[in-house]
Design a protein around this motif. Sequence first.
Motif, PDB file in Angstrom:
ATOM      1  N   SER A   2       0.829  -1.202   0.000  1.00 27.11           N
ATOM      2  CA  SER A   2       0.000   0.000   0.000  1.00 27.11           C
ATOM      3  C   SER A   2       0.857   1.243   0.000  1.00 27.11           C
ATOM      4  CB  SER A   2      -0.926   0.004   1.224  1.00 27.11           C
ATOM      5  OG  SER A   2      -0.165   0.026   2.399  1.00 27.11           O
ATOM      6  N   SER A   5      -1.390   6.898   0.304  1.00 26.36           N
ATOM      7  CA  SER A   5      -2.812   7.095   0.063  1.00 26.36           C
ATOM      8  C   SER A   5      -3.620   5.847   0.384  1.00 26.36           C
ATOM      9  CB  SER A   5      -3.041   7.489  -1.405  1.00 26.36           C
ATOM     10  OG  SER A   5      -2.569   6.458  -2.262  1.00 26.36           O
ATOM     11  N   ILE A   7      -3.413   3.059  -1.327  1.00 28.47           N
ATOM     12  CA  ILE A   7      -3.704   2.352  -2.573  1.00 28.47           C
ATOM     13  C   ILE A   7      -2.602   1.331  -2.856  1.00 28.47           C
ATOM     14  CG2 ILE A   7      -3.948   2.628  -5.074  1.00 28.47           C
ATOM     15  CD1 ILE A   7      -5.202   5.351  -4.517  1.00 28.47           C
ATOM     16  N   ILE A  33      -5.399   4.093 -11.565  1.00 25.49           N
ATOM     17  CA  ILE A  33      -5.987   3.847 -10.256  1.00 25.49           C
ATOM     18  C   ILE A  33      -7.485   3.649 -10.451  1.00 25.49           C
ATOM     19  CG2 ILE A  33      -6.409   4.778  -7.953  1.00 25.49           C
ATOM     20  CD1 ILE A  33      -3.828   6.374  -8.208  1.00 25.49           C
ATOM     21  N   ASN A  35     -10.934   1.991  -8.555  1.00 24.29           N
ATOM     22  CA  ASN A  35     -11.509   1.455  -7.309  1.00 24.29           C
ATOM     23  C   ASN A  35     -10.454   1.331  -6.212  1.00 24.29           C
ATOM     24  OD1 ASN A  35     -14.069   1.219  -8.532  1.00 24.29           O
ATOM     25  ND2 ASN A  35     -13.581  -0.838  -9.323  1.00 24.29           N
ATOM     26  N   GLU A  36      -9.650   2.411  -6.080  1.00 25.30           N
ATOM     27  CA  GLU A  36      -8.641   2.499  -5.026  1.00 25.30           C
ATOM     28  C   GLU A  36      -7.551   1.422  -5.139  1.00 25.30           C
ATOM     29  OE1 GLU A  36      -8.784   5.146  -2.927  1.00 25.30           O
ATOM     30  OE2 GLU A  36     -10.521   5.736  -4.113  1.00 25.30           O
ATOM     31  N   THR A  37      -7.274   0.943  -6.344  1.00 23.49           N
ATOM     32  CA  THR A  37      -6.184  -0.021  -6.561  1.00 23.49           C
ATOM     33  C   THR A  37      -5.427   0.346  -7.830  1.00 23.49           C
ATOM     34  OG1 THR A  37      -7.667  -1.525  -7.765  1.00 23.49           O
ATOM     35  CG2 THR A  37      -7.347  -1.952  -5.399  1.00 23.49           C
ATOM     36  N   LEU A  38      -4.162  -0.088  -7.898  1.00 18.69           N
ATOM     37  CA  LEU A  38      -3.335   0.113  -9.089  1.00 18.69           C
ATOM     38  C   LEU A  38      -3.527  -1.080 -10.007  1.00 18.69           C
ATOM     39  CD1 LEU A  38      -0.129   1.393  -7.278  1.00 18.69           C
ATOM     40  CD2 LEU A  38      -1.382   2.680  -9.012  1.00 18.69           C
ATOM     41  N   LEU A  98      -4.070  12.158  -5.611  1.00 18.88           N
ATOM     42  CA  LEU A  98      -4.059  10.705  -5.507  1.00 18.88           C
ATOM     43  C   LEU A  98      -2.880  10.101  -6.253  1.00 18.88           C
ATOM     44  CD1 LEU A  98      -5.909   8.678  -4.096  1.00 18.88           C
ATOM     45  CD2 LEU A  98      -7.115   8.370  -6.269  1.00 18.88           C
ATOM     46  N   THR A 102       0.756   8.251  -4.740  1.00 18.24           N
ATOM     47  CA  THR A 102       0.815   6.802  -4.982  1.00 18.24           C
ATOM     48  C   THR A 102       2.011   6.399  -5.833  1.00 18.24           C
ATOM     49  OG1 THR A 102      -1.615   6.830  -4.931  1.00 18.24           O
ATOM     50  CG2 THR A 102      -0.597   4.825  -5.718  1.00 18.24           C
TER      51      THR A 102
END
Length: 345
Positions: A2, A5, A7, A33, A35-38, A98, A102
């Motif tokens: 993570s 942020s 993520i 990015i 839904n809050e994921t890479l 964001l 990240t």
Amino acid sequence: MSSVSGIAATPELVSAFADAIRNDDVRVFKISIVNETLVNDQTWPKSGDLMHDFERIQTYVEDNVPAYLLVRLDTTPTSEWLAISYVPDTAKVRDKMLYASTQSALKKALGDSRFKDSIFATSKDDLTPDSYAAHLQHMAAPKPRSAREAEMENIRMAEREAGTNTYEGMRVKRSHVAGAMGLKWAQDAEDAVKSLKDADSSESSFVLLSVDPEVEELILAKTSKGVTPKEVASSIFTDAPSFTLYSWPHLNNGEETTSVVLIYTCPPTSLIKQKMVYSAQVNMLVHTAKGWGVPIARRTEISDPQEINDEFLMQELGHSPEASSTSASAGRTAFAKPRGPPRRK
């Protein structure tokens, strides 16, 4: 893994990047990015060299939407990558924050060591072969330096050219008599210095030495007898460094004595390389002269020859022209105690 942020990179992204490293067939990864994921948004294969493929990179992104682009470089090993953070000025403020927070987590998740370089782009104009070439040129250019840093670099260069203060390993043998540079002595310079050993104690002797940079040799510039400190001062160069050996008869505590003084003169206008060469010879000159039997009582360094006079030499030698307090007080009348007041009747 993570980020600040919160993520994290998906396992699918990590696995796809690892496969690309092994197979050497992918030129560009586009990572977004979602839904809050890479996530791995899309990949493009190699179709030519790096600059050829770079011509299409700006078509992989949108005008107002941030993204990360991972571009394989044409290097050996072929697992080196360029990380591009594409964050348009027109993107939403939340998206800008964001993606900015990240970026480091993305590199850590895929392996920091894989990324040789990085670029921050704010428009598609930053994603062209010309802009990348300009970036490479900027990175290769010498970094700006302050005046002090530039001066120190010039000194280091002069030291390297002069061969001084350079570590050459513990096994390198050095001549402790010849000094760091091992300068040769011209025969007349050697004879002049040796003559100070047997100089007449009642007559001053003056020897001025300089360095011939062409042949790396100490040479005799001037020599004279019966000169006063003021005359020595007017005989020394004012525009270049030099060494002066002065055998000076004078009084010390009322007694006649002769002292040999070594004066290293280095005017402020001297070239840096000259300063390095001459300063490296001071210890050598003292050691060599003493080895020849010349009793050097004091060595000193000045920037202006006009500093030299009787008072200056006496201070450097720690001498006093007056007789000692013991001898001076000899023959004085003992202190007489004053008579007291008369007694009252």
